[in-house]
Scaffold this motif. Structure first.
Motif, PDB file in Angstrom:
ATOM      1  N   PHE A  78      32.491 -19.648  -4.295  1.00 57.42           N
ATOM      2  CA  PHE A  78      31.068 -19.645  -4.634  1.00 57.42           C
ATOM      3  C   PHE A  78      30.315 -20.682  -3.810  1.00 57.42           C
ATOM      4  N   GLY A  79      30.907 -21.883  -3.684  1.00 58.27           N
ATOM      5  CA  GLY A  79      30.269 -22.943  -2.903  1.00 58.27           C
ATOM      6  C   GLY A  79      30.100 -22.536  -1.452  1.00 58.27           C
ATOM      7  N   SER A  80      31.100 -21.870  -0.875  1.00 60.71           N
ATOM      8  CA  SER A  80      31.006 -21.403   0.509  1.00 60.71           C
ATOM      9  C   SER A  80      29.927 -20.352   0.656  1.00 60.71           C
ATOM     10  N   ALA A  81      29.855 -19.438  -0.306  1.00 57.87           N
ATOM     11  CA  ALA A  81      28.832 -18.387  -0.252  1.00 57.87           C
ATOM     12  C   ALA A  81      27.433 -19.000  -0.365  1.00 57.87           C
ATOM     13  N   LEU A  82      27.289 -19.982  -1.233  1.00 54.63           N
ATOM     14  CA  LEU A  82      26.003 -20.643  -1.384  1.00 54.63           C
ATOM     15  C   LEU A  82      25.615 -21.364  -0.102  1.00 54.63           C
ATOM     16  N   LEU A  83      26.566 -22.032   0.528  1.00 53.15           N
ATOM     17  CA  LEU A  83      26.303 -22.733   1.773  1.00 53.15           C
ATOM     18  C   LEU A  83      25.860 -21.741   2.852  1.00 53.15           C
ATOM     19  N   LEU A  84      26.528 -20.590   2.940  1.00 52.00           N
ATOM     20  CA  LEU A  84      26.148 -19.588   3.931  1.00 52.00           C
ATOM     21  C   LEU A  84      24.756 -19.042   3.664  1.00 52.00           C
ATOM     22  N   ALA A  85      24.383 -18.912   2.402  1.00 51.76           N
ATOM     23  CA  ALA A  85      23.073 -18.370   2.069  1.00 51.76           C
ATOM     24  C   ALA A  85      21.952 -19.359   2.371  1.00 51.76           C
ATOM     25  N   VAL A  86      22.250 -20.651   2.325  1.00 53.98           N
ATOM     26  CA  VAL A  86      21.221 -21.665   2.487  1.00 53.98           C
ATOM     27  C   VAL A  86      21.070 -22.119   3.934  1.00 53.98           C
ATOM     28  N   VAL A  87      22.159 -22.165   4.685  1.00 55.83           N
ATOM     29  CA  VAL A  87      22.122 -22.671   6.053  1.00 55.83           C
ATOM     30  C   VAL A  87      21.716 -21.543   6.998  1.00 55.83           C
ATOM     31  N   PRO A  88      20.632 -21.686   7.753  1.00 58.34           N
ATOM     32  CA  PRO A  88      20.227 -20.640   8.689  1.00 58.34           C
ATOM     33  C   PRO A  88      21.229 -20.515   9.828  1.00 58.34           C
ATOM     34  N   ALA A  89      21.265 -19.339  10.396  1.00 59.86           N
ATOM     35  CA  ALA A  89      22.171 -19.091  11.522  1.00 59.86           C
ATOM     36  C   ALA A  89      21.795 -19.991  12.689  1.00 59.86           C
ATOM     37  N   ALA A  90      22.790 -20.562  13.305  1.00 58.02           N
ATOM     38  CA  ALA A  90      22.546 -21.436  14.447  1.00 58.02           C
ATOM     39  C   ALA A  90      21.968 -20.634  15.595  1.00 58.02           C
ATOM     40  N   GLY A  91      20.931 -21.131  16.192  1.00 50.31           N
ATOM     41  CA  GLY A  91      20.357 -20.482  17.364  1.00 50.31           C
ATOM     42  C   GLY A  91      19.463 -19.289  17.071  1.00 50.31           C
ATOM     43  N   ALA A  92      19.186 -19.003  15.797  1.00 54.97           N
ATOM     44  CA  ALA A  92      18.317 -17.873  15.484  1.00 54.97           C
ATOM     45  C   ALA A  92      16.930 -18.137  16.060  1.00 54.97           C
ATOM     46  N   GLN A  93      16.416 -17.174  16.798  1.00 55.61           N
ATOM     47  CA  GLN A  93      15.137 -17.331  17.462  1.00 55.61           C
ATOM     48  C   GLN A  93      14.225 -16.162  17.088  1.00 55.61           C
ATOM     49  N   ALA A  94      12.983 -16.315  17.371  1.00 57.01           N
ATOM     50  CA  ALA A  94      12.021 -15.242  17.154  1.00 57.01           C
ATOM     51  C   ALA A  94      11.024 -15.250  18.298  1.00 57.01           C
ATOM     52  N   ALA A  95      10.525 -14.072  18.567  1.00 57.33           N
ATOM     53  CA  ALA A  95       9.456 -13.956  19.550  1.00 57.33           C
ATOM     54  C   ALA A  95       8.209 -14.619  18.981  1.00 57.33           C
ATOM     55  N   THR A  96       7.357 -15.097  19.845  1.00 56.76           N
ATOM     56  CA  THR A  96       6.073 -15.639  19.416  1.00 56.76           C
ATOM     57  C   THR A  96       5.011 -14.634  19.828  1.00 56.76           C
ATOM     58  N   GLY A  97       4.236 -14.195  18.863  1.00 55.76           N
ATOM     59  CA  GLY A  97       3.179 -13.229  19.149  1.00 55.76           C
ATOM     60  C   GLY A  97       3.340 -11.953  18.349  1.00 55.76           C
ATOM     61  N   THR A  98       2.664 -10.903  18.804  1.00 50.80           N
ATOM     62  CA  THR A  98       2.679  -9.638  18.077  1.00 50.80           C
ATOM     63  C   THR A  98       3.082  -8.474  18.977  1.00 50.80           C
ATOM     64  N   PHE A  99       3.673  -7.484  18.354  1.00 55.24           N
ATOM     65  CA  PHE A  99       4.000  -6.218  19.017  1.00 55.24           C
ATOM     66  C   PHE A  99       3.246  -5.149  18.238  1.00 55.24           C
ATOM     67  N   ARG A 100       2.424  -4.364  18.933  1.00 51.51           N
ATOM     68  CA  ARG A 100       1.587  -3.354  18.269  1.00 51.51           C
ATOM     69  C   ARG A 100       1.903  -1.959  18.802  1.00 51.51           C
ATOM     70  N   TYR A 101       1.924  -1.008  17.877  1.00 50.64           N
ATOM     71  CA  TYR A 101       2.119   0.392  18.239  1.00 50.64           C
ATOM     72  C   TYR A 101       1.388   1.264  17.231  1.00 50.64           C
ATOM     73  N   VAL A 102       1.317   2.556  17.495  1.00 52.45           N
ATOM     74  CA  VAL A 102       0.657   3.497  16.593  1.00 52.45           C
ATOM     75  C   VAL A 102       1.731   4.330  15.906  1.00 52.45           C
ATOM     76  N   ASN A 103       1.676   4.383  14.561  1.00 54.23           N
ATOM     77  CA  ASN A 103       2.620   5.182  13.801  1.00 54.23           C
ATOM     78  C   ASN A 103       2.399   6.658  14.122  1.00 54.23           C
ATOM     79  N   ALA A 104       3.471   7.355  14.478  1.00 54.50           N
ATOM     80  CA  ALA A 104       3.377   8.752  14.900  1.00 54.50           C
ATOM     81  C   ALA A 104       2.886   9.676  13.792  1.00 54.50           C
ATOM     82  N   TYR A 105       3.166   9.347  12.532  1.00 53.56           N
ATOM     83  CA  TYR A 105       2.793  10.229  11.426  1.00 53.56           C
ATOM     84  C   TYR A 105       1.429   9.909  10.847  1.00 53.56           C
ATOM     85  N   SER A 106       1.187   8.635  10.547  1.00 50.93           N
ATOM     86  CA  SER A 106      -0.086   8.262   9.920  1.00 50.93           C
ATOM     87  C   SER A 106      -1.201   8.052  10.937  1.00 50.93           C
ATOM     88  N   LYS A 107      -0.828   7.871  12.202  1.00 50.29           N
ATOM     89  CA  LYS A 107      -1.773   7.563  13.295  1.00 50.29           C
ATOM     90  C   LYS A 107      -2.449   6.206  13.117  1.00 50.29           C
TER      91      LYS A 107
END
Length: 110
Positions: free
Chosen positions: A11-40
């Motif tokens: 349980f302690g190991s599972a809790l530690l994994l849930a709380v500690v973020p993945a090392a090196g996790a990155q995200a793009a900065t900004g936005t990506f925009r597209y048009v939904n094919a069904y709803s337009k």
């Protein structure tokens, strides 16, 4: 010294994994925009995580206002031969794709 029960250790190991973020996790900065094919309707994805497949139903104008390359795929699971890559701050029209994955833009060779 008293032994620690296995269930508590697990349980302690599972809790530690849930709380500690993945090392090196990155995200793009900004936005990506597209048009939904069904709803337009326009769809905006803000600061998407790197190397994470985003399923879409896109057709029309696409704008990559992130600092990452956006690879477009014909399947909803980012599988198969990519349709192409939209560079940071790139735009395109009349595109149809089912998923995208953003990855860091390769730098110059060292």
């Amino acid at each position: 010294m008293k032994p620690v029960p296995i269930a508590l250790t697990t349980f302690g190991s599972a809790l530690l994994l849930a709380v500690v973020p993945a090392a090196g996790a990155q995200a793009a900065t900004g936005t990506f925009r597209y048009v939904n094919a069904y709803s337009k309707l326009p769809v905006t994805v803000t600061n998407p995580a790197d190397a994470t497949c985003i399923a879409t139903t896109a057709f029309g104008a696409v704008t990559n206002s992130t600092n990452r390359d956006a690879t477009l795929y014909p399947s909803p699971a980012c599988q198969g031969e990519p349709l192409g890559t939209l560079a940071p701050n790139g735009t395109a029209n009349n595109l149809s794709f089912a998923s995208i994955m953003l990855t860091p833009t390769p730098g110059p060779p060292s």
